[in-house]
Design a protein around this motif. Sequence first.
Motif, short mmCIF file in Angstrom:
data_model
loop_
_atom_site.label_atom_id
_atom_site.label_comp_id
_atom_site.label_asym_id
_atom_site.label_seq_id
_atom_site.Cartn_x
_atom_site.Cartn_y
_atom_site.Cartn_z
N GLU A 1 11.51 1.72 5.86
CA GLU A 1 12.09 0.69 6.70
C GLU A 1 12.04 -0.69 6.05
O GLU A 1 11.79 -1.67 6.71
N MET B 1 0.83 -1.20 0.00
CA MET B 1 0.00 0.00 0.00
C MET B 1 0.87 1.26 0.00
O MET B 1 0.86 2.04 -0.93
N ARG B 2 1.63 1.41 1.07
CA ARG B 2 2.49 2.58 1.14
C ARG B 2 3.93 2.16 0.98
O ARG B 2 4.33 1.10 1.41
N HIS C 1 7.75 2.16 1.95
CA HIS C 1 8.32 2.29 3.28
C HIS C 1 9.83 2.45 3.25
O HIS C 1 10.51 1.82 2.47
#
Lengths: 311, 292
Positions: A6, A1-2, A4
Amino acid sequence: MRSHKENYAVKRSLGTKFRRDWDLYLLLLPGVLWFLAFAYKPMLGLVTAFYDYNTFKGLAGSTFVGLDNFREYVSGPDFLRTVKNTIMLALWQMAICFPIPIILAIAITEMKNKGISKLTQTATFLPHFISTVVVCSIVINFLSPSTGIFNIIRKQLGLDPIYFMVKPEFFRPIYTIMTLWQNAGFDAIVYIAALMGIDMQLYEAAIVDGAGKWKRILHITVPGILPTVVTMFILKVGKMVKVGYEAIILLYQPSTYPVADVISTYSYRIGMENGNFGMATAAGIFEAVIALVMVLSANVISRRVTENSLW
Amino acid sequence: MKKNKIRKTKEDYIVDIIVYAIAILVAVSILLPFMQVITISMSPASVVNRNGFHLIPHEFDFSGYSKIMSDDNFWHSYLNTIIRAVVGTFLSVSVTILTAYPLSKTKLPHRKGIMLFIVFTMYFSGGMIPTYLLIKNLGLLNNFLVYLLPCLVTGFALIITRNFFMTIPEALEESAKMDGASNFTVLLKIYLPLATPVVATIALWYCVQHWNSWMDNMLYVSDQHLYVLQYLLQTILNSGQTPDMEQAVGIVVHTETMKMAALVLSLIPIVCLYPFLQKYFIKGMIVGSVKG
């Protein structure tokens, strides 16, 4: 979805991650346990369909009968009637309760007077929050031979009153219009949201090109919400088969059983009133299969016709 | 569009006429049935029994209300429903938020699997009979808990809550974590205050469901002390089909005015909630469906 930053962290071992986020899993626990106990456990209970269920001894004390319950249901006199009624009511709803909310949504967004637009929305939205018991009672009242408006009008025209609720030929229209009355405003919300998402510049460009209102609706609004319409159509088809037995139980009478008795009401009577749990579950499985077939065919049809589909 | 003063064509007028005709039709079809119910509820029985239009009351008589309001069973079921709605909504909202929060974290391992586990239940269920047998085996028949537990969480509410949580920037969480806050503190102190619109939406959703439900009463509860309002209402509305017999065995005969009075009284809380339902519902539905 997003995306990242990290991504490195994700590569850590599962154990480390669990130690870091153990309290997240703890928050999840009540919900997951609930789903296991009250959503998945009844699914296991579907095996009841293959047993001659013994009410006193439970499943463990019942005899396994294989497909006997299904055979008994399919060869019984109620099978054709309930399957036909289920499909007919679903088709009536698809023909009426599905397209009208779309028209309503377009009408609401086309109203230039924001007050009237808001008022219409408020009014149509209300019946959705009223219980089935009350809605059915209002319907019965409205169509009553003595105090119902239709019959009063008939009487003033010199015609005999009709007791609508006991006439089989009126059951499907009554049920369909009631469902429409209760849900049209609510179903329209999704389309109103989709309509808001259409780029206003398209309309402005069309006005410059001299397109009238009708042309704009036809060539911008309708194509703009078509993907939403298709998604909703496929989602609704399955629901239309399954939904509504609450209302049918309240509306039908022995004289309207030939058109009103659907699989779920039949399953209710056989199971809860006659105690034949095995056959009632078998009928329930049959209904789920019909719903699945209808959803899958709706998906295929919409892929062929509009090139949009869920799968 | 509004600023463009372009001469209307005939076609435009036709569209306008259709649009406003729909508005009028909608208004009439929604108002008429309610007007009929309200009018009957406050008319004297003699007027109701006379055939004719009952849309505007011309003689007032509130005996239907006073009779139904002096019925202890009615108030008892009203109270049951209020307790059910308050406790049930609180429990449902709590569990929904607790479950939705971890699922909104993209870093949570197996998140997709757990979501699938939940979404699956929105399309497939055991159905009426297996659920009834489960409730029976759990000993929940004729138990108030049967109103609270089986309908504790709905997948739809869970998903819109999760989607809303996902729109809250993660930077907020990270800064709180730096200060040593646990996940639960972050949820309680940071996410929850920001999530009021969606919490209001799902709370109203659960509340209305509790208020309107009657099927669980019919299927699982036969003890009259545990009856909820809608089911009692159903028995009231159904009564009078065989008035002679009912009178003979001493059951209160509900007249048409009493029935409609009971119906109006059952609607009052929903009508009071309606402005909030309107305000939060549309927003919640849109927020929730964007990221479905």
